[in-house]
Write an enzyme that holds these catalytic residues in place. Structure first.
Site: not given
Ligand SMILES: NC(=O)c1ccc[n+]([C@@H]2O[C@H](COP(=O)([O-])OP(=O)(O)OC[C@H]3O[C@@H](n4cnc5c(N)ncnc54)[C@H](O)[C@@H]3O)[C@@H](O)[C@H]2O)c1
Length: 325
Positions: A11, A13, A32, A78, A151, A155
């Site tokens: 990704g 970041i 990933d 992440l 979302y 989180k």
């Protein structure tokens, strides 16, 4: 030799974080779901002798167990479905990816005493109108029938799990909440990346509802530095930090900056979200971090102003034609 694991390695970041860690001499294990040959973001890391990559899905417990390195100092977690639209295509994946995948990683970190850094979001504050937000501020969310809150809720539930396990067993963990990260390699579906992508392809960018909403746009290089500090400094254990550039900018002004630095003569096209998305769309007018905790405990603050960051991102996009293809 110091080693670390990074999920969401391909990704935006994650890939910048990996470049930074490799530059620091860290051995990096990346995971990933994307095959390595398709991971354009990892072009720089790919040939590095200290970089090891595994393609796999964090929903699969066996994959996580094969990937996990008990000798690593840190797990940077992440991997996430980013973008509510994806959750809506497969609503049950919210549980599988966000909650079960992360839960299984937390169990391994607890067992092997590996420090975990989790990337959360400013969305956890919801639509709390009292900005700037401190890390201890309330979460104020809308109805569960409005898609965007899924979302935020996923989180926040992970943050609860991490605080709970930290208090129970002392497993070292830190949480960072990002505020509108942008920069090179970003999927062109967010305001800065999409405006740049369109302007450089001579297509007019879109502005929602006049673009008067503000955001605090944070350059990816600044964010990566904050992530590494939060994952390594002893004072950060058991803590959550806002990582954002506290300067508020109207979205319309950011789109204008993207057009200006692209030397484009185009004007943005106005989109009325009420007409396009109906009542399930709910925007947030302002999202501003209080960053005093990150400044005091991590010695961190964002140093890249939005005009400089946009100019850098455009220079990168021009130098990487695959991005604009
Ligand atoms: N970019 C932002 O502004 C922002 C803001 C707040 C929080 N975050 C968080 O930061 C993290 C990184 O975001 P990003 O902007 O780099 O997003 P990104 O979409 O570029 O990266 C996410 C990566 O996770 C991978 N992934 C998704 N599902 C997976 C699965 N089941 N198994 C393995 N890998 C999977 C994707 O392939 C992707 O490469 C995410 O956790 C995101 O929620 C980002």
């Amino acid at each position: 030799m110091n080693s670390a694991m990074v999920t969401g390695a391909a990704g935006m970041i994650g890939s910048h974080l990996i470049d930074r860690l490799l530059g620091d001499g860290v051995v990096v294990y990346g995971l990933d779901v994307m095959p390595l040959e398709r991971a354009n973001n990892l072009q720089e890391a790919r040939g590095h002798s200290n970089f090891h990559y595994m393609q796999g899905d964090i929903r699969d417990k066996e994959t996580i167990e094969r990937f996990f390195r008990p000798e690593a100092s840190t797990l940077y977690h992440l991997a996430s479905v980013v973008g509510v639209r994806h959750y809506m295509e497969d609503p049950l994946s919210l549980i599988d990816i966000a909650i079960i995948g992360t839960r299984n990683f937390i169990a391994l970190c607890e067992k092997h005493n590996v420090r975990i850094l989790f990337t959360s979001t400013s969305e956890v504050y919801g639509r709390n109108p009292a900005v700037p937000w401190k890390e201890t501020d309330d979460r104020i969310l809308g109805a569960t029938s409005v898609d965007r809150w899924s979302y935020s809720t996923s989180k926040a539930l992970i943050e609860h799990m991490l605080f709970g396990v930290y208090r129970k067993s002392g497993m070292p963990m830190s949480i960072v909440r990002f505020f509108n990260v942008y920069g090179p390699r970003q999927n062109p579906i967010y305001v800065v990346s999409q405006s740049i992508y369109r302007a450089l392809r001579n297509e007019a960018p879109e502005v929602y509802d006049g673009g008067r909403q503000t955001r605090c746009f944070t350059y990816v290089g600044d964010v990566v530095d904050g992530v590494v500090r939060a994952a390594t400094l002893p004072d950060a254990v058991g803590e959550v930090f806002n990582l954002g550039n506290p300067t508020e900018v109207a979205i319309g002004d950011v789109i204008d900056l993207c057009l200006k630095h692209s030397e484009s003569q185009l004007s943005p096209v106005d989109i009325e979200t009420g007409k396009k998305y109906g009542s399930v769309y709910e925007d947030i007018e302002r999202r501003v971090p209080d960053v005093s905790k990150a400044r005091e405990r991590l010695g961190w603050q964002a140093t890249t102003d939005v005009s400089t960051g946009i100019a850098r991102t455009i220079a990168w996009a021009r130098a990487n034609p695959w991005y604009l293809a």
